[in-house]
Enzyme design. Structure first.
Site, mmCIF file in Angstrom:
data_model
loop_
_atom_site.group_PDB
_atom_site.id
_atom_site.type_symbol
_atom_site.label_atom_id
_atom_site.label_comp_id
_atom_site.label_asym_id
_atom_site.label_seq_id
_atom_site.Cartn_x
_atom_site.Cartn_y
_atom_site.Cartn_z
ATOM 1 N N THR A 152 -26.709 -10.250 -54.706
ATOM 2 C CA THR A 152 -27.400 -8.970 -54.515
ATOM 3 C C THR A 152 -26.417 -7.809 -54.579
ATOM 4 O OG1 THR A 152 -28.422 -7.668 -52.748
ATOM 5 C CG2 THR A 152 -27.178 -9.546 -52.038
ATOM 6 N N ASP A 153 -26.931 -6.619 -54.871
ATOM 7 C CA ASP A 153 -26.055 -5.437 -54.841
ATOM 8 C C ASP A 153 -25.672 -5.067 -53.410
ATOM 9 O OD1 ASP A 153 -28.545 -4.485 -54.006
ATOM 10 O OD2 ASP A 153 -28.633 -2.822 -55.421
ATOM 11 N N GLU A 154 -26.395 -5.642 -52.431
ATOM 12 C CA GLU A 154 -26.159 -5.241 -51.036
ATOM 13 C C GLU A 154 -24.781 -5.662 -50.537
ATOM 14 O OE1 GLU A 154 -29.534 -5.705 -48.438
ATOM 15 O OE2 GLU A 154 -30.923 -5.636 -50.118
ATOM 16 N N TYR A 177 -27.470 -10.183 -43.342
ATOM 17 C CA TYR A 177 -27.923 -10.728 -44.628
ATOM 18 C C TYR A 177 -26.854 -10.530 -45.696
ATOM 19 C CZ TYR A 177 -30.105 -10.662 -49.262
ATOM 20 O OH TYR A 177 -30.362 -10.862 -50.601
ATOM 21 N N LYS A 181 -24.494 -13.275 -47.773
ATOM 22 C CA LYS A 181 -24.488 -13.404 -49.239
ATOM 23 C C LYS A 181 -23.062 -13.199 -49.772
ATOM 24 C CE LYS A 181 -27.412 -13.948 -51.779
ATOM 25 N NZ LYS A 181 -28.013 -15.195 -52.324
HETATM 26 P P1 NAD Z 1 -37.462 -15.537 -50.998
HETATM 27 O O1 NAD Z 1 -37.208 -15.374 -49.539
HETATM 28 O O2 NAD Z 1 -38.759 -15.107 -51.563
HETATM 29 O O3 NAD Z 1 -37.278 -17.080 -51.409
HETATM 30 C C1 NAD Z 1 -36.253 -17.882 -50.931
HETATM 31 C C2 NAD Z 1 -36.631 -19.328 -51.198
HETATM 32 O O4 NAD Z 1 -35.548 -20.155 -50.715
HETATM 33 C C3 NAD Z 1 -37.904 -19.777 -50.488
HETATM 34 O O5 NAD Z 1 -38.725 -20.515 -51.363
HETATM 35 C C4 NAD Z 1 -37.382 -20.657 -49.361
HETATM 36 O O6 NAD Z 1 -38.315 -21.673 -48.982
HETATM 37 C C5 NAD Z 1 -36.117 -21.233 -49.979
HETATM 38 N N1 NAD Z 1 -35.146 -21.680 -48.976
HETATM 39 C C6 NAD Z 1 -34.762 -21.035 -47.850
HETATM 40 N N2 NAD Z 1 -33.853 -21.756 -47.181
HETATM 41 C C7 NAD Z 1 -33.639 -22.884 -47.912
HETATM 42 C C8 NAD Z 1 -32.808 -24.028 -47.744
HETATM 43 N N3 NAD Z 1 -32.005 -24.169 -46.692
HETATM 44 N N4 NAD Z 1 -32.845 -24.992 -48.708
HETATM 45 C C9 NAD Z 1 -33.664 -24.879 -49.788
HETATM 46 N N5 NAD Z 1 -34.482 -23.828 -49.969
HETATM 47 C C10 NAD Z 1 -34.465 -22.841 -49.055
HETATM 48 O O7 NAD Z 1 -36.233 -14.809 -51.697
HETATM 49 P P2 NAD Z 1 -36.140 -14.081 -53.116
HETATM 50 O O8 NAD Z 1 -36.481 -12.656 -52.936
HETATM 51 O O9 NAD Z 1 -36.851 -14.891 -54.118
HETATM 52 O O10 NAD Z 1 -34.567 -14.169 -53.364
HETATM 53 C C11 NAD Z 1 -33.991 -15.238 -54.099
HETATM 54 C C12 NAD Z 1 -32.488 -15.009 -54.247
HETATM 55 O O11 NAD Z 1 -32.262 -13.751 -54.907
HETATM 56 C C13 NAD Z 1 -31.749 -14.904 -52.912
HETATM 57 O O12 NAD Z 1 -30.517 -15.573 -53.061
HETATM 58 C C14 NAD Z 1 -31.544 -13.417 -52.711
HETATM 59 O O13 NAD Z 1 -30.381 -13.176 -51.950
HETATM 60 C C15 NAD Z 1 -31.373 -12.955 -54.133
HETATM 61 N N6 NAD Z 1 -31.739 -11.552 -54.416
HETATM 62 C C16 NAD Z 1 -32.965 -11.087 -54.047
HETATM 63 C C17 NAD Z 1 -33.311 -9.770 -54.359
HETATM 64 C C18 NAD Z 1 -34.671 -9.222 -53.992
HETATM 65 O O14 NAD Z 1 -34.906 -8.040 -54.192
HETATM 66 N N7 NAD Z 1 -35.604 -10.021 -53.508
HETATM 67 C C19 NAD Z 1 -32.404 -8.945 -55.053
HETATM 68 C C20 NAD Z 1 -31.161 -9.483 -55.427
HETATM 69 C C21 NAD Z 1 -30.851 -10.791 -55.108
HETATM 70 P P1 TYD Z 2 -36.659 -4.099 -48.214
HETATM 71 O O1 TYD Z 2 -37.803 -4.354 -49.129
HETATM 72 O O2 TYD Z 2 -36.621 -4.789 -46.894
HETATM 73 O O3 TYD Z 2 -35.332 -4.393 -49.056
HETATM 74 P P2 TYD Z 2 -33.768 -4.118 -48.676
HETATM 75 O O4 TYD Z 2 -33.672 -3.701 -47.267
HETATM 76 O O5 TYD Z 2 -33.150 -5.452 -48.910
HETATM 77 O O6 TYD Z 2 -33.326 -3.074 -49.641
HETATM 78 O O7 TYD Z 2 -36.581 -2.530 -47.946
HETATM 79 C C1 TYD Z 2 -36.462 -1.591 -48.973
HETATM 80 C C2 TYD Z 2 -36.289 -0.224 -48.355
HETATM 81 O O8 TYD Z 2 -37.494 0.134 -47.654
HETATM 82 C C3 TYD Z 2 -35.185 -0.166 -47.329
HETATM 83 O O9 TYD Z 2 -34.548 1.117 -47.395
HETATM 84 C C4 TYD Z 2 -35.905 -0.297 -46.003
HETATM 85 C C5 TYD Z 2 -37.228 0.377 -46.274
HETATM 86 N N1 TYD Z 2 -38.398 -0.159 -45.529
HETATM 87 C C6 TYD Z 2 -39.258 0.718 -44.841
HETATM 88 O O10 TYD Z 2 -39.049 1.945 -44.817
HETATM 89 N N2 TYD Z 2 -40.340 0.191 -44.203
HETATM 90 C C7 TYD Z 2 -40.599 -1.155 -44.202
HETATM 91 O O11 TYD Z 2 -41.607 -1.590 -43.568
HETATM 92 C C8 TYD Z 2 -39.717 -2.046 -44.911
HETATM 93 C C9 TYD Z 2 -39.963 -3.528 -44.931
HETATM 94 C C10 TYD Z 2 -38.637 -1.492 -45.573
#
Ligand code: NAD
Ligand code: TYD
Length: 371
Positions: A152-154, A177, A181
């Site tokens: 992630t960019d975070e 988090y 990562k």
């Molecule tokens: P999500 O929470 O929707 O899905 C995570 C999945 O991992 C779920 O299906 C969960 O059951 C599974 N999981 C959790 N713990 C596990 C374990 N111990 N063993 C096997 N499976 C397990 O998350 P997402 O949004 O799909 O994110 C997927 C990946 O992308 C993550 O690594 C996250 O850090 C990364 N990522 C997400 C975003 C975003 O905006 N959502 C952006 C950049 C990177």
């Molecule tokens: P989120 O979807 O949790 O992603 P991340 O924190 O990983 O970027 O949140 C996106 C942005 O929205 C973040 O600045 C936090 C804000 N946010 C709210 O203002 N209200 C909410 O209920 C949630 C879940 C997030």
């Protein structure tokens, strides 16, 4: 160009993993506008997918029931299990001849990491370590293998008004988090330098699209509007995120897997920065229009709430490297992508109700055993 044969996808039943597997089997939802017009990957992917997912609250195997029906036991294998289980990883690498790992499995929500960080360390750090160990053990004498870490960019920390993260920006994570990562990413790198494991990494900005658990900003707001609930905005609502459609993210991951250079990391982003409050306006407009709600009364539900502790102010990604070196470009325009996402949630209210309900947990238990 690398050919993908036996692909172990971890976390394939979560949001991005589901979309990635659907992308490999060419099951994307159609969309108007300029999206989804590029070459179908189906012709290029003829391998097998082994989806290892522990089915945490965020994982839903029914997301892939059509893939299971068509390819189950032949080219698609769902395994309920965790990356904490080294014995299971060992047997999966052996039994399926895994040559590619795409590591999505994670605890992924910042708010949850503030409330309970331990599981983030267990999954995102120790789980990643277990997976690396399995790859190191099984890939000793094998060429043409690849371990791809989804990050992630975070991990780069928080930006002020200007600038953008590049691949050279030093890691400075600020939430449990992002710290977990970052730790996982460092381990992945260390296995490249120390053991020569063929790794790649990608750092992506905030994703949106179908199948996202309605705790993240965009689906949470869509859902709360539909249910007539308050719309909670943290702090002053001026925090900025760069939003990219999950389809564009997964196209980039596929490119890195097939054409990326080992030992390299690639930033992925939408070049699409929004303040949360402005984004909420756009969501309100789209949902109100499509669901026949009165915009002014939906807007009245906006509630400014106490800020998230340590809330990162701004993320922005410079994705020049993947564009230059691998020819990637974003093809989803944000308006079309947001419309498609809202349409998907409107058409899939049963999915939302199920994933949020005790009924869903009982169904998982009946089908996949207790957790
Ligand atoms: P999500 O929470 O929707 O899905 C995570 C999945 O991992 C779920 O299906 C969960 O059951 C599974 N999981 C959790 N713990 C596990 C374990 N111990 N063993 C096997 N499976 C397990 O998350 P997402 O949004 O799909 O994110 C997927 C990946 O992308 C993550 O690594 C996250 O850090 C990364 N990522 C997400 C975003 C975003 O905006 N959502 C952006 C950049 C990177
Ligand atoms: P989120 O979807 O949790 O992603 P991340 O924190 O990983 O970027 O949140 C996106 C942005 O929205 C973040 O600045 C936090 C804000 N946010 C709210 O203002 N209200 C909410 O209920 C949630 C879940 C997030």
């Amino acid at each position: 160009m690398r050919v993908l044969n036996n692909v172990l996808v971890t976390g394939g039943s979560g949001f991005i993993g589901t979309n990635f597997i659907r992308f490999l089997f060419n099951r994307e939802q159609g969309v108007s506008g300029d999206g989804f017009q590029d070459k179908a990957p189906e012709a290029e992917f003829s391998g097998r997918v082994i989806n290892l997912d522990s089915l945490s609250y965020a994982g839903n195997p029914a997301n892939l029931s059509d893939i299971e029906a068509e390819y189950g036991g032949k080219r698609y294998f769902f395994i309920k299990g965790g990356i904490g289980d080294s014995g299971l990883l060992d047997s999966l690498f052996g039994d399926y001849g895994v040559d590619t790992v795409v590591h999505f499995a994670a605890e992924s929500h910042v708010d949850r990491s503030i409330l309970g960080p331990r599981v983030f360390i267990e999954t995102n750090v120790l789980g990643t370590f277990n997976l690396l160990e399995a790859a190191r053990k099984h890939w000793k004498d094998r060429s043409e293998t690849r371990f791809h870490q989804i990050s992630t960019d975070e991990v780069y920390g928080s930006l002020e008004e200007s600038g953008a993260f590049t691949e050279d920006t030093a890691y400075a994570p600020r939430s449990p988090y992002s710290a977990s990562k970052a730790a996982g990413d460092h381990l992945v790198y260390s296995y490249f330098h120390t053991y020569g494991l063929p790794v790649t990494l990608s750092n992506c900005s905030n994703n949106y699209g179908p199948f996202q658990f309605p705790e993240k900003f965009i689906p949470l707001m869509i859902q709360n509007i539909l249910e007539g609930k308050a719309l909670p905005v943290y702090g002053d609502g001026k925090n900025i995120r760069d939003w990219v459609h999950v389809y564009d993210h997964n196209r980039a991951v596929y490119l890195v897997l097939t054409c990326g250079k080992t030992g390299e990391k690639y930033n992925i982003g939408g070049e699409n920065e929004w303040e949360n409050r402005t984004l909420l306006d756009a969501i309100i407009k789209t949902v109100s229009q499509k669901a026949g709600r009165e915009e002014a009364s939906v807007r009245a539900a906006i509630t400014y709430v106490k800020d998230r502790p340590g809330h990162d102010r701004r993320y922005a990604i410079n994705c020049g490297k993947i564009k230059r070196e691998l020819g990637w470009k974003r093809i989803m325009n944000f308006e079309a992508g947001l419309e498609q996402t809202v349409d998907w949630y409107l058409a899939n209210q049963n999915w939302v109700k199920t994933i949020q309900s005790g009924e869903y947990l009982r169904w998982i238990e009946n089908n996949y055993g207790s957790r």
